[in-house]
Design an enzyme around this catalytic site. Structure first.
Site, PDB file in Angstrom:
ATOM      1  CD  GLU A 249      40.178  42.389  -5.783  1.00 23.24           C
ATOM      2  OE1 GLU A 249      39.957  41.485  -6.717  1.00 23.24           O
ATOM      3  OE2 GLU A 249      39.541  42.530  -4.949  1.00 23.24           O
TER       4      GLU A 249
ATOM      5  CB  CYS B  91      34.145  38.101  -3.492  1.00 26.02           C
ATOM      6  SG  CYS B  91      34.355  37.565  -1.901  1.00 26.02           S
TER       7      CYS B  91
ATOM      8  N   GLY C 111      32.847  42.833  -1.705  1.00 26.57           N
ATOM      9  CA  GLY C 111      32.446  44.014  -0.619  1.00 26.57           C
ATOM     10  C   GLY C 111      31.325  43.308  -0.114  1.00 26.57           C
ATOM     11  CD  GLU C 112      28.560  41.996   3.248  1.00 25.45           C
ATOM     12  OE1 GLU C 112      29.710  42.153   3.962  1.00 25.45           O
ATOM     13  OE2 GLU C 112      27.992  41.210   3.183  1.00 25.45           O
ATOM     14  CB  SER C 113      26.232  40.364  -2.013  1.00 23.38           C
ATOM     15  OG  SER C 113      25.915  39.630  -0.918  1.00 23.38           O
TER      16      SER C 113
ATOM     17  NE  ARG D  22      25.564  37.491   1.961  1.00 21.25           N
ATOM     18  CZ  ARG D  22      25.397  38.283   2.948  1.00 21.25           C
ATOM     19  NH1 ARG D  22      24.491  37.786   3.784  1.00 21.25           N
ATOM     20  NH2 ARG D  22      26.292  39.021   3.655  1.00 21.25           N
TER      21      ARG D  22
ATOM     22  CG  HIS E  33      38.934  39.693  -3.125  1.00 21.73           C
ATOM     23  ND1 HIS E  33      38.425  40.745  -3.005  1.00 21.73           N
ATOM     24  CD2 HIS E  33      38.220  38.768  -2.226  1.00 21.73           C
ATOM     25  CE1 HIS E  33      37.223  40.696  -2.534  1.00 21.73           C
ATOM     26  NE2 HIS E  33      37.215  39.649  -1.936  1.00 21.73           N
TER      27      HIS E  33
ATOM     28  CB  ILE F 111      38.184  38.218   2.049  1.00 18.34           C
ATOM     29  CG1 ILE F 111      39.780  38.220   1.561  1.00 18.34           C
ATOM     30  CG2 ILE F 111      37.754  38.956   3.231  1.00 18.34           C
ATOM     31  CD1 ILE F 111      39.975  39.663   1.345  1.00 18.34           C
ATOM     32  NE  ARG F 112      33.563  39.431   5.643  1.00 13.50           N
ATOM     33  CZ  ARG F 112      32.515  40.307   4.879  1.00 13.50           C
ATOM     34  NH1 ARG F 112      31.402  39.784   5.047  1.00 13.50           N
ATOM     35  NH2 ARG F 112      32.950  41.239   4.447  1.00 13.50           N
TER      36      ARG F 112
HETATM   37  N1  GLN Z   1      30.623  37.843   2.382  1.00 10.01           N
HETATM   38  C1  GLN Z   1      30.359  38.801   1.353  1.00 10.01           C
HETATM   39  C2  GLN Z   1      29.027  39.219   0.879  1.00 10.01           C
HETATM   40  O1  GLN Z   1      28.017  38.419   1.359  1.00 10.01           O
HETATM   41  C3  GLN Z   1      31.272  38.797   0.208  1.00 10.01           C
HETATM   42  C4  GLN Z   1      32.639  39.127   0.777  1.00 10.01           C
HETATM   43  C5  GLN Z   1      33.511  39.533  -0.143  1.00 10.01           C
HETATM   44  O2  GLN Z   1      33.094  40.060  -1.193  1.00 10.01           O
HETATM   45  N2  GLN Z   1      34.986  39.435   0.106  1.00 10.01           N
HETATM   46  O3  GLN Z   1      28.712  39.833   0.272  1.00 10.01           O
END
Ligand code: GLN
Length: 186
Positions: free
Chosen positions: A166, A71, A39-41, A100, A164, A129-130
């Site tokens: 999942e 992630c 998600g977004e840390s 990140r 990921h 993903i990112r």
């Molecule tokens: N770029 C996101 C972060 O800094 C992580 C991306 C992800 O969990 N797919 O949290």
């Protein structure tokens, strides 16, 4: 709190576990294992701090709660974050330095076959993903690499992945985690 939890719930239940969402410190009680999703840390850490979950979470992990961090979850646990948002710190429970979005932006997301220690039969489809890029590893053990960089690490009760699991059909990592968590006394 936030992120790709619905897919983890499905993957865990397909692997034989019962699940519940953890949104308050009380929700941590009696767990055999915990998934920290992608998600977004920054958002995750901020929300956990706001509801008073961050320090109980640290305590539970320090006490040996098995954790699968994917992630953003990996970033939340890390000792050191490069390119962190201002004021963002890792929990310092996983001895890695992580960058990140180190593999690029959303458009640079990709899938790669990975050889993972303990999964000998075939490559695991890693969905990135990112994704965070692991810049260096201290006490953690590398269990998979991609293009010479660690993408899966283990340190004690923590397994952390840049990708990921999942989001693929392959349930081996979730099954392995459920098996491991059910063996550790709660
Ligand atoms: N770029 C996101 C972060 O800094 C992580 C991306 C992800 O969990 N797919 O949290």
């Amino acid at each position: 709190m936030q992120g790709a939890f619905a897919e983890h719930i499905r993957a865990l239940e397909e692997s034989g576990a019962r699940t519940r969402m953890v949104r308050t410190r009380e929700d941590l009680e009696g767990l055999d294992g915990l998934v920290l999703p992608g998600g977004e840390s920054t958002t995750m850490t901020m929300l956990m701090e706001r509801v008073g979950l961050l320090e109980p979470l640290r305590g539970a992990i320090e006490h040996g709660l098995p954790v699968l961090a994917t992630c953003a979850g990996m970033i939340v646990l890390a000792n050191e974050i490069t390119d962190a948002m201002e004021g963002q710190h890792g929990l310092g429970l996983l001895d890695i330095e992580v960058r990140r979005n180190g593999y690029g932006r959303q458009v640079d997301s990709f899938e790669a076959g990975l050889e993972i220690e303990g999964l000998p039969d075939s490559e695991f489809p890693g969905v990135f993903i990112r994704a965070p890029l692991v810049e260096s590893v201290g006490d953690a053990k590398v269990i998979a690499t991609y293009e010479g960089r660690p993408v899966a690490v283990r340190q004690g009760n923590i397994t952390a992945l840049c990708f990921h699991p999942e989001l693929s059909r392959d349930r081996r990592l979730h099954k392995e985690f459920v098996r491991l968590a059910s063996q550790v006394p709660a």
